[in-house]
Structures are given as structure tokens and as C-alpha cells.
Design a protein around this motif. Sequence first.
Motif, PDB file in Angstrom:
ATOM      1  N   SER A 456       0.720  -1.166   0.018  1.00  0.00           N
ATOM      2  CA  SER A 456      -0.067  -0.053  -0.167  1.00  0.00           C
ATOM      3  C   SER A 456       0.769   1.273  -0.051  1.00  0.00           C
ATOM      4  N   PHE A 457       2.029   1.173   0.469  1.00  0.00           N
ATOM      5  CA  PHE A 457       2.886   2.304   0.647  1.00  0.00           C
ATOM      6  C   PHE A 457       3.280   2.613  -0.637  1.00  0.00           C
ATOM      7  N   LEU A 458       3.822   1.754  -1.401  1.00  0.00           N
ATOM      8  CA  LEU A 458       4.378   1.420  -2.740  1.00  0.00           C
ATOM      9  C   LEU A 458       3.288   2.326  -3.604  1.00  0.00           C
ATOM     10  N   GLU A 459       2.167   1.442  -3.577  1.00  0.00           N
ATOM     11  CA  GLU A 459       0.857   2.066  -4.286  1.00  0.00           C
ATOM     12  C   GLU A 459       0.816   3.600  -4.067  1.00  0.00           C
ATOM     13  N   TYR A 460       0.816   4.047  -2.628  1.00  0.00           N
ATOM     14  CA  TYR A 460       0.850   5.568  -2.549  1.00  0.00           C
ATOM     15  C   TYR A 460       1.930   6.286  -3.474  1.00  0.00           C
ATOM     16  N   LEU A 461       3.171   5.775  -3.459  1.00  0.00           N
ATOM     17  CA  LEU A 461       3.992   6.616  -4.369  1.00  0.00           C
ATOM     18  C   LEU A 461       3.784   6.203  -5.726  1.00  0.00           C
ATOM     19  N   ALA A 475      -1.832   6.517   2.792  1.00  0.00           N
ATOM     20  CA  ALA A 475      -0.690   6.774   3.464  1.00  0.00           C
ATOM     21  C   ALA A 475      -0.341   8.113   4.144  1.00  0.00           C
ATOM     22  N   GLU A 476      -0.989   8.883   3.818  1.00  0.00           N
ATOM     23  CA  GLU A 476      -1.003  10.468   4.299  1.00  0.00           C
ATOM     24  C   GLU A 476      -1.530  10.256   6.049  1.00  0.00           C
ATOM     25  N   PRO A 477      -0.733  10.693   6.801  1.00  0.00           N
ATOM     26  CA  PRO A 477      -0.721  10.606   8.429  1.00  0.00           C
ATOM     27  C   PRO A 477      -2.478  11.158   8.682  1.00  0.00           C
ATOM     28  N   GLN A 478      -2.659  12.269   8.303  1.00  0.00           N
ATOM     29  CA  GLN A 478      -3.952  12.843   8.779  1.00  0.00           C
ATOM     30  C   GLN A 478      -5.253  11.844   8.311  1.00  0.00           C
ATOM     31  N   ASN A 479      -4.830  11.013   7.326  1.00  0.00           N
ATOM     32  CA  ASN A 479      -6.207   9.924   7.229  1.00  0.00           C
ATOM     33  C   ASN A 479      -6.140   8.863   7.997  1.00  0.00           C
ATOM     34  N   ILE A 480      -4.997   8.758   8.821  1.00  0.00           N
ATOM     35  CA  ILE A 480      -5.153   7.463   9.825  1.00  0.00           C
ATOM     36  C   ILE A 480      -5.613   8.092  11.223  1.00  0.00           C
ATOM     37  N   VAL A 481      -5.733   9.338  11.331  1.00  0.00           N
ATOM     38  CA  VAL A 481      -6.346  10.022  12.707  1.00  0.00           C
ATOM     39  C   VAL A 481      -7.355   9.465  13.153  1.00  0.00           C
ATOM     40  N   TYR A 509      -3.237  -2.359   6.382  1.00  0.00           N
ATOM     41  CA  TYR A 509      -3.143  -1.538   4.997  1.00  0.00           C
ATOM     42  C   TYR A 509      -2.627  -0.185   5.427  1.00  0.00           C
ATOM     43  N   THR A 510      -3.406   0.591   6.017  1.00  0.00           N
ATOM     44  CA  THR A 510      -3.223   1.969   6.287  1.00  0.00           C
ATOM     45  C   THR A 510      -2.027   2.409   7.288  1.00  0.00           C
ATOM     46  N   LYS A 511      -2.306   1.705   8.442  1.00  0.00           N
ATOM     47  CA  LYS A 511      -1.474   2.162   9.583  1.00  0.00           C
ATOM     48  C   LYS A 511      -0.034   1.743   9.114  1.00  0.00           C
ATOM     49  N   PRO A 512       0.355   0.434   8.445  1.00  0.00           N
ATOM     50  CA  PRO A 512       1.726   0.131   8.339  1.00  0.00           C
ATOM     51  C   PRO A 512       2.244   1.108   7.176  1.00  0.00           C
ATOM     52  N   ALA A 513       1.204   1.301   6.073  1.00  0.00           N
ATOM     53  CA  ALA A 513       1.795   2.292   4.934  1.00  0.00           C
ATOM     54  C   ALA A 513       1.950   3.868   5.337  1.00  0.00           C
ATOM     55  N   ILE A 518       5.582   8.245   7.272  1.00  0.00           N
ATOM     56  CA  ILE A 518       6.035   9.048   8.254  1.00  0.00           C
ATOM     57  C   ILE A 518       7.604   8.713   8.400  1.00  0.00           C
ATOM     58  N   LEU A 519       8.117   7.428   8.212  1.00  0.00           N
ATOM     59  CA  LEU A 519       9.598   7.123   8.173  1.00  0.00           C
ATOM     60  C   LEU A 519      10.136   7.958   7.288  1.00  0.00           C
ATOM     61  N   ARG A 520       9.864   7.837   5.946  1.00  0.00           N
ATOM     62  CA  ARG A 520      10.403   8.368   4.800  1.00  0.00           C
ATOM     63  C   ARG A 520      10.356   9.954   4.897  1.00  0.00           C
ATOM     64  N   GLU A 521       9.332  10.497   5.232  1.00  0.00           N
ATOM     65  CA  GLU A 521       9.191  11.982   5.121  1.00  0.00           C
ATOM     66  C   GLU A 521       9.665  12.733   6.430  1.00  0.00           C
ATOM     67  N   THR A 522       9.762  12.199   7.612  1.00  0.00           N
ATOM     68  CA  THR A 522       9.782  12.831   8.929  1.00  0.00           C
ATOM     69  C   THR A 522      10.978  12.437   9.645  1.00  0.00           C
ATOM     70  N   ILE A 523      11.087  11.083   9.826  1.00  0.00           N
ATOM     71  CA  ILE A 523      12.008  10.412  10.666  1.00  0.00           C
ATOM     72  C   ILE A 523      13.256  10.408  10.059  1.00  0.00           C
ATOM     73  N   MET A 524      13.413   9.580   8.949  1.00  0.00           N
ATOM     74  CA  MET A 524      14.576   9.344   8.192  1.00  0.00           C
ATOM     75  C   MET A 524      14.999  10.323   7.243  1.00  0.00           C
ATOM     76  N   GLY A 525      14.086  10.776   6.526  1.00  0.00           N
ATOM     77  CA  GLY A 525      14.346  11.331   5.266  1.00  0.00           C
ATOM     78  C   GLY A 525      14.359  10.410   4.067  1.00  0.00           C
ATOM     79  N   ARG A 526      14.007  10.998   2.871  1.00  0.00           N
ATOM     80  CA  ARG A 526      13.967  10.156   1.741  1.00  0.00           C
ATOM     81  C   ARG A 526      15.148   9.585   1.446  1.00  0.00           C
ATOM     82  N   GLU A 527      16.311   9.978   1.296  1.00  0.00           N
ATOM     83  CA  GLU A 527      17.510   9.387   0.790  1.00  0.00           C
ATOM     84  C   GLU A 527      17.867   8.323   1.757  1.00  0.00           C
ATOM     85  N   LEU A 528      17.697   8.315   3.143  1.00  0.00           N
ATOM     86  CA  LEU A 528      18.305   7.371   3.894  1.00  0.00           C
ATOM     87  C   LEU A 528      16.921   6.202   3.828  1.00  0.00           C
TER      88      LEU A 528
END
Length: 790
Positions: A456-461, A475-481, A509-513, A518-528
Motif C-alpha cells: 500500500s505504501f508503494l501504491e501510494y508513491l 498513507a497520508e498521516p492525517q487520514n489514519i487519525v 493496510y493504512t497504518k503500516p503504510a 512517516i519514516l520516509r518524510e519525517t523521521i529518516m528522510g527520503r534518501e536514507l
Amino acid sequence: MNKLILPFLCCLIGTVSALMAQQPAAANYHANSRFEQMGTQLPTPNTYRTASGAPGKEYWQNRVDYDIKTEIDDEKQRLTGSEVVTYFNNSPDELRYVWMQLDQNVFSKNSMSNLTRTSSVNERGMPMSTTMRSMIDKDYGHKITAVKDPKSGQPLRYTINETMMRIELPAPIKTGQSASFQIDWNYNITDFRFAQGRSGAEYFAKDNNFIYEIAQWFPRACVYDDVNGWQNKQFLGQGEFTLAFGNYKVAITVPNDHIVGASGELQNANQVLSAEQLKRMELARKTFDKPVLIVSQEEATKNEANKPTSKKTWIFKADNVRDFAFATSRKFIWDAMNVELNGKKIMAMSFYPKEANPLWGQYSTMLVAHTVKTYSKYTFDYPYPVAQSVHGPVGGMEYPMISFNGARPEPDGTYSKGTKDFLIQVVIHEVGHNWFPMIVNSDERQWSWMDEGLNSFLEYLTTKEWDRDMGGDVAEPQNIVEYMRTDPSKQVPIMSSSDNIMGFGPNAYTKPATGLNILRETIMGRELFDYAFKEYANRWKFKHPTPADFFRTMEDASGVDLDWFWKGWFYGTQPVDQDLTEVEWFALDTQNPEINKPLAKKEAEAKRNTVARQRDKDYIKESVVEKNPDMKDFYNTYDPYQVTENDKKKFDTYLASLTPDERKLVESGLNFYTIKLKNKGGLPMPVIIRMQYEDGTDSVARFPAEIWRLNDQDISKVITSKKKVVQWTLDPYQEIADIDTENNSFPRQPAQPTRFQLFKSQGIQRGPNPMREAQQSQPPKAGQQGGAKN
């Protein structure tokens, strides 16, 4: 905000240090366990699976090859088959028996799945699916007619336990050896209207024809591995499939006007296709920009009127796959195009009836091609020769090289934006499953999130790369709230066994995605993140990873400690709720009398301006001193707020005593803000705060989640700024799934009203129900046309 003037500049360094100190009181020291390593929560590394998350030097997996002959009875909707299974034992253990999966048994009346499915009847009625299941009178399920040695014909002992069958071997399969056995079987193909699942037949009354989507159709070997031994957990319907890789040769006999799409490459095209169809196929192999029709709508419509009595056998070959599925119908339109991927050519194809046009002809194969290219970019190049999308009764389901997808236009050919968007997302999602779990072959019976969440995460991308304005829901955080606001007692962790998950959609599906986003955009950054995710995919392609292998690889390849995140997001149910409780404003005391004395005078005058003095202006017309000017003291003219030469000399002496760095700090004019936060939700996350300045500009400060490591309840942080901040806002871009945004600002912003409508009571009469109508307008659930994806 409180503005305080530090009283003595000589205490400057000590004061600032105290403000920046983050040592919590002993009573608040609760965070250590959140940020400790997972340790024994993860399996002990060994020579099969390393501490880095990579396969070990002694990693092994068994292989199973299949030689299958099957036939579809189009009059009785019945499948018969015979297979020779060759099991290769690469394990260090002798195997005295082999476990096989009989997934069609899930549809039998007395299956564990049916007996344990809860339901109820009330005044509103009963779910149609439950009613239909209870009325099934057809004898569904695998019927095993023979299990024997393929050479001698001698029968082998076997035992059927619900959806599992144990075959006892004449001699153990030793390490490095193989054994073959033959199974003959048949079953009634499920009518998808009554026994909704991942395969079945759909009947079209107007032309008296069927579309068959055939999956979980042959007895399949269970996985034997270093983690579980035999993974023979019963199939209850929700936890999907755990399968071994192998090579397949499959001969499918159908009416001679049927078109067949299947896992693998067609081996006998010259025998089953017309000369014109072969010519079009060759053109499709040379076409890379748009699909070429192999079978047109006009030809498919003509086929619908025929009922031939002769048959054809389509032969397919698929190497190094974990499963095999196929679809067949005389109704199929067939289009195809080629995709070039780093020098390799892949045929993207779609099969669909006229009822799916014009939507499918325009989008399906183009989406297959887009998915192959985009997923390959984020993981590894697609290794198979074909990728296919089929339209029939199944709303969304995946198999190697082929997927079953819903989204059907209205009977007049029109379709809504929602139907089109669902087609885009479901084709991307199901074709994308070729990577997870068809190639990165996780245990779906145990861990649904390892295929559904990652996919689902790769589907999002991939959806965003198809259309920048799409793809946010999954996969947008606001949608799992909304899900995260649910009472934790009514949730289960992501790390729950597949059949025991409540809220399967959000949890698998949506919570792990969302967590990966969140890991990619906020915690780790896209490159890492992208590097580590690709490393996981490449380490474990054509192998069997576990959750620990994923967790460890993501940390090993990125150098980012994520144990706190796995524990909170994957093993826990607490939400994110950060509360910006207070902001204190401090300014430096420069000891400059030209600044301090006017400020002191202004503050003194402000203190004197009490409510009593304001009222006295009207109440006291003239005081005694005002009536007697000679009572004023004309000799004491001292003004404490006047800057004297002595004040200036003292200030000059002080400046001369400072080092250049200290003097630079004194003259900087910095504002010091102490922000105070509470972690009300429990789940630690990075602190992201936007500062809006009085000049209309803004900036964002970011602090890692480890800011909570010494105190996971209350923290404070000093932020310096030359500009004056007028508004503070936590999580301004909705990055961390904070469940309460009303406590994210300081000063607090007015709450938005909850809107409601007035209505007039109608007694027991039931008028229009907007909520019910809104629900009825939503896409159907899993298994229905346009239903949820698997």
C-alpha cells in the motif's frame, strides 16, 4: 507568552544553560523503556538470519515444482485436475510427510471459517452475504480422488484436516533429496454471488456466459522453514497464503473459443491463437506507447453468441513463482503492449469483457506498464516476462504475473470519477503485489502487514507518479487519525496474527503504510529511507523474510535507530497527541542603561496604572497637594530613570570585560523562548513546530523523537530568534498523525464549530438518512464490484 528581563547580565551564561537543560524530575522518568533496544523482543540472530537483517550464510528454503493438467466444465462450472508435485528438501531436516493446502475447503458448509463467523439478526435485517452463505446448497470444497506415487501408481496415505492435508511419504526426504507424488482432484467452482472470496465464476444472464477467475484451485504445498517448521495454520479466510517458490508447467483445457490469461508465458500460441491474433501479438511486442488489441470488442461480442462443443488446451510455463492463477472466458477482450526496463522487455496485458469498456481499454494496460516501471524504481527490476490485469467478479486480488481487478462502468458505459480512481488504485495495488509478497515472499498467514502494508505504501508513491493529486488516502498521516482516535482497547497492534486483526483495513493496510510514509518524510528522510527500503527488497527477493528481517535491515542500511518506532507504531496502540501547553518569552539583559532605564520607567508607569487610579481621575476632583502648591518638594529633583554619566561608565567597563563572543551575544538582540510540551497520547514522535513572526514571515524547527528519551510525558525546549514570534503551531504539515490539533497552537486558536442540521421529528417514520445514503454511495466492500483491495 510571558516576557521576562533577566536581571543580571553577569548571570547570563548560567541562566541560559539552566533554560536549555532537559533533565526531568525523577518522578517523571518514564521514557527509558520506549527508547531502549528491542533486544529479546526480536528473534535471536543465527546462521540463517543475521542481526543485520540479511539472510545468513546457511540460509535455506525448500522448492516445490508442479506439473498440472486441468479442465473447466463450462456447463457445470466444475474444475478437474491432476498434478505431479516434486518437493525438494533443502532443509537440514528429514521430512517424513508433506503438508498441502486445500483452500477451497474454506467454502464448505461446516468449515471452521463458516462455523466461527459471527453474525446477528435485528430489526434492521441481516447482512446479505451472511444470508446467502447460510442458503448455499452446493457442495463446495476440494474433492481428493487420488494421492499416489506417479511412477508405480501405488496410493499414498493422507489425512485431511479442514484446509490442510498431510501426505505420508514411503520414505523420508533427506537433506538435498526430492520426492514426487500425484494428486487428482475436482471441485465445484464457487458462484461469486454466494461465496465471495478471491476467485470464482460470474454469470452474465444477457448472453448466458461466464467469466472464470481461478485461484487457490490446486493442492499447494505448505512452507517448511527455519522459523515455523511447517506453516500449516488453518485458512480461515482473512490470513492469506504462505507458499514456496517453484517451477510450473500448467495445461488448461477450456472451450475452444475461450481466451485464457494465466501466470507465466504461453507456450503453444501457434495452436490456440488464430493467424490474425498471432500477427497482432507480434505488433504488441514492438509497441511501447499504447496497447494493441489482440482480441477486439467486436470479436469478443461475436464469441458470446457461440456455444462450441470442441476444446483447446492452453499451456503455460512459469519459473520461480510461488503460485499460479488463471482466468478464462469467451467474453474477453485482450490487449497488450511492451514495457522496456533496463534492456529487458515485459508484456503488459489486460483481459476484460465489453461490460468493462470504455474504462478498461483506456486505462488498465497503461496502468500495468506504469506500475512495472515505478515499483522497479523503488525496489528491483520486475523479473518476470508478463504482467496482467483481468476484470471479472473479484474486486482486487493478486497472483504472480496476474491480478484480478474490479471497477466496472455503468451499463451505459458511463462512470464516475470514483470508479475511475478506484480502477487506477486497484490495478496499481494488485500488480504491485508482484513485489510483495510474490517475490519478497513473506508469511501472509501470519503477517498481513508485510505484504499489504508495504505494498500500500508503494501504491501510494506509484499513484502519485500517475497523478500528482491522487494517492493520499492510503498513507497520508492525517487520514489514519480517525482510526488512531479509537479506544486502544478496541484496537490490536499491527504485529497481530492475520486472522486475529480487528479493523483489518486500517491495521493491515493504512497504518503500516502511513508508518512507512512517516519514516520516509519525517523521521529518516527520503534518501536514507529509499536506500534502506531498496536494500530490504533486494536482500529478500525470492526468499522468505520475517518482520525482524525488515526491522533490522531498515536500521542496518540507514544507520537510524528505529526500535522506538517499531515498538510504538507496530507493537503498540497508543496514538500521537502532542500538547503545546505554554511558551515563555525571555530577552537578554544587556545592562545598557540607555535601554534598561526607559524600559524600567515604562514598566513602573504601567504598574501605577491601576483600576483605582483610573477611577480616581473622576472621583477625586483636586487633591490636597494640588490645592496647596507650597507643599510640593521643589528641592528633591532626583530622577531614578535618568541615564547618568556614571551609568554609562559602568556599562563601558562591563563591555570591556567581555570576550568577543560574549559581546556578540549581548548585542545580538535575540529572543529566548521556552516551549513546554506534553505527550498526552503516549506515542513519542518528532516535534515539528512552526514559528510565525510579527513581520508576517515564518520558519519551522524540527527536533527528533529522541527529545522524549529522558521524559516521555513533559519536556521543554529553548528556541532563540532575532524576530518576535506571535504564533506557535505544532505539526503544521500534519506529518505525525496527531489526533488532536486543537492543542497544537500557542496562543490557542479558536476551535472550529461542529456543524449540525436541524431536523423535524417524524415519529416512527424513517425519513431520508444522509448518513445511510452516504454509506450506500461508498464503493462496495471486499469481493463486490469495485470492492476493497487484497
